[in-house]
Design an enzyme around this catalytic site. Structure first.
Site, mmCIF file in Angstrom:
data_model
loop_
_atom_site.group_PDB
_atom_site.id
_atom_site.type_symbol
_atom_site.label_atom_id
_atom_site.label_comp_id
_atom_site.label_asym_id
_atom_site.label_seq_id
_atom_site.Cartn_x
_atom_site.Cartn_y
_atom_site.Cartn_z
ATOM 1 N N GLU A 186 0.815 -1.234 0.000
ATOM 2 C CA GLU A 186 0.000 0.000 0.000
ATOM 3 C C GLU A 186 0.838 1.269 0.000
ATOM 4 O O GLU A 186 0.809 2.063 0.948
ATOM 5 C CB GLU A 186 -0.981 0.010 1.176
ATOM 6 N N GLU B 50 -5.322 -8.383 0.227
ATOM 7 C CA GLU B 50 -6.047 -8.043 1.456
ATOM 8 C C GLU B 50 -7.497 -7.755 1.131
ATOM 9 O O GLU B 50 -7.785 -6.997 0.200
ATOM 10 C CB GLU B 50 -5.500 -6.776 2.138
HETATM 11 C C1 FCB Z 1 -4.624 -1.945 5.217
HETATM 12 C C2 FCB Z 1 -3.256 -2.279 5.737
HETATM 13 C C3 FCB Z 1 -3.239 -3.333 6.806
HETATM 14 C C4 FCB Z 1 -4.441 -3.256 7.713
HETATM 15 C C5 FCB Z 1 -5.731 -3.125 6.943
HETATM 16 C C6 FCB Z 1 -6.971 -3.055 7.803
HETATM 17 O O1 FCB Z 1 -4.623 -0.633 4.743
HETATM 18 O O2 FCB Z 1 -2.410 -2.721 4.684
HETATM 19 O O3 FCB Z 1 -2.016 -3.239 7.465
HETATM 20 O O4 FCB Z 1 -4.271 -2.268 8.649
HETATM 21 O O5 FCB Z 1 -5.666 -1.990 6.129
#
Ligand code: FCB
Length: 445
Positions: A170, A352
């Site tokens: 990210e 994610e």
């Molecule tokens: C993302 C992050 C991760 C976590 C999630 C909820 O932005 O990569 O570390 O905090 O959100």
């Protein structure tokens, strides 16, 4: 019970996984030679993290990794995504390596492989060594070289066993929140610092990808981007302009130069003073996959007080939301997957996706999280619809295995499939853990 299709509806070899990150779970912050990261520093500043929570102990994964790997095995995942803590393996950020820190990831990787799970290693999940921040951190152009040296150390040490490598997690979030705003470490809040950081992190990505390619036979290399639609909070010219600029920063400033060789137009017009001859070719290196982190859309509003004039607005009052207020739009996830397939033409791994809540055990000790199950069912269903419509999605990782340190929210937002008691650190698989295990088993049969 699941309405998500089982095999043969999922593509052959579709990979199911679960994600974590070093600072959020490891703890052992001052043990075995680890030095502070910029997040250790931030946690000690008044008012930056809810309740003054820190990652000092976190989920104590440094000591309990064997139990956690056993949980991933029970879950039945194909892959486990984790990150290496740069200040654990290189306490000063560069120079002498820390043998005990390197040993920890040997033990972890060996345990993951012994469980029949593929390790996915991410080099940077926001825990920059404080010693490097003292030299200007990512605002210093030398940071690309520091990162390449760190990548080389990790590649030489783990590349015999780890084939899946991600450079960064990210890019847009940690650069925007940490350098344009004071929402994350190091909390600078300055346009020039932010622009330098964007460009240097892009250079670091390119250099890191080259190093891994050179040192790891058969490496499969990617980068992990958050991508989500940015919608104006109100249909006004100022909110539309704010949304368009935030869209460039959030969705374009990293994948576009890395995969298309240029910055998006508004960013390009202001970043030019920091770009030297040959830089764009250094940034745009061959990659094997696109890592997508996606939760929900963002509603943008004009905000004259913010560094770039855009701010975070609210979703419509009737929008479905998670317990921590994040909007739930599975159709937007489907659309993002289709859009990415056409824009960058790389296989996509959803690295994610998940849901934050306020989970606690009931009087019998069970942790029931039906809202997480509905969210995952809807989002996995949307991903399936995207695949049916032609999206090239090869795998999916839930964020997260464990309840973790959630940055500025501390331990107040629980994303885990496994509950972690803050008092005893006991692990309790939630009902979503069983649901996801059943889904994976059904998807394979
Ligand atoms: C993302 C992050 C991760 C976590 C999630 C909820 O932005 O990569 O570390 O905090 O959100």
């Amino acid at each position: 019970m699941s309405t998500v299709p089982a095999a043969p509806a999922w593509p052959r070899g579709f990979l199911w996984g679960v994600s974590s990150s070093s600072y959020q779970i490891e703890g052992a912050a001052a043990e075995d030679g680890r030095a502070p990261s910029i997040w250790d520093t931030r946690c000690r500043l008044q008012g930056k993290v809810a309740r003054g929570d820190t990652g000092d102990v976190a989920a104590d994964h440094y000591h309990r990794y064997a139990e956690d790997v056993a949980l991933t095995k029970t879950l039945g995942v194909d892959a486990y995504r984790f990150s290496v803590a740069w200040p654990r393996v290189l306490p000063r950020g560069r120079g002498a390596a820390n043998p005990k820190g390197l040993d920890f990831y040997d033990r972890l990787i060996d345990a993951v492989l012994a469980a029949g799970i593929e390790p996915w290693l991410c080099l940077y999940h926001w825990d920059l060594p404080q010693a490097l921040d003292d030299l200007g951190g990512w605002t210093n152009r030398d940071s690309a070289g520091w990162f390449a040296d760190y990548a080389a150390l990790a590649a030489r040490r783990y590349g015999d066993r780890v084939k899946r490598w991600a450079t960064f997690n990210e890019f847009a979030v940690f650069t925007l929140f940490g350098y344009a705003q004071d929402w994350g470490a190091p909390g600078i809040g300055d346009r020039a610092a932010h622009l330098r950081t964007i460009h240097h992190v892009n250079l670091a990505h390119g250099a890191g990808a080259d190093v891994i390619r050179a040192l790891v036979p058969r490496a499969s290399i990617g980068a992990i981007h958050n991508r989500q639609p940015i919608w104006p909070e109100h249909d006004t010219a100022t909110d539309r302009a704010a949304a368009a600029l935030l869209d460039e920063h959030w969705n374009g400033a990293f994948p576009d130069p890395q995969l298309l060789g240029h910055y998006p137009p508004q960013v390009a017009s202001v970043i030019e003073p920091y770009v030297q001859a040959g830089d764009m070719a250094r940034i745009c290196r061959p990659l094997d996959w696109f890592g997508l982190n996606h939760y929900g859309p963002i509603f943008a509003r004009a905000d004259a007080a913010s560094t770039w004039g855009f701010g975070w607005g609210s979703p419509p009052a009737d929008a479905p939301r998670t317990e921590i207020g994040w909007p739930i739009y599975p159709d937007a996830f489907r659309d993002v997957l289709l859009d990415l397939t056409h824009r960058y033409r790389l296989p996509i791994y959803v690295t994610e996706n998940g849901v934050g809540g306020k989970d606690t055990p009931d009087e019998t000790g069970r942790v029931d999280d039906p809202k997480r199950i509905s969210f995952l069912r809807a989002y996995i269903g949307a991903m399936h619809a995207a695949i049916q419509a032609g999206a090239d999605v090869r795998g999916y990782f839930v964020w997260s295995l464990l309840d973790s340190f959630e940055w500025g929210a501390g331990y107040g937002e629980c994303f885990g499939l496994v509950y972690v008691s803050r008092d005893t650190l006991e692990r309790i698989p939630k009902s979503s853990f069983r649901w996801y295990a059943d889904l994976i088993a059904a998807a394979r049969t």
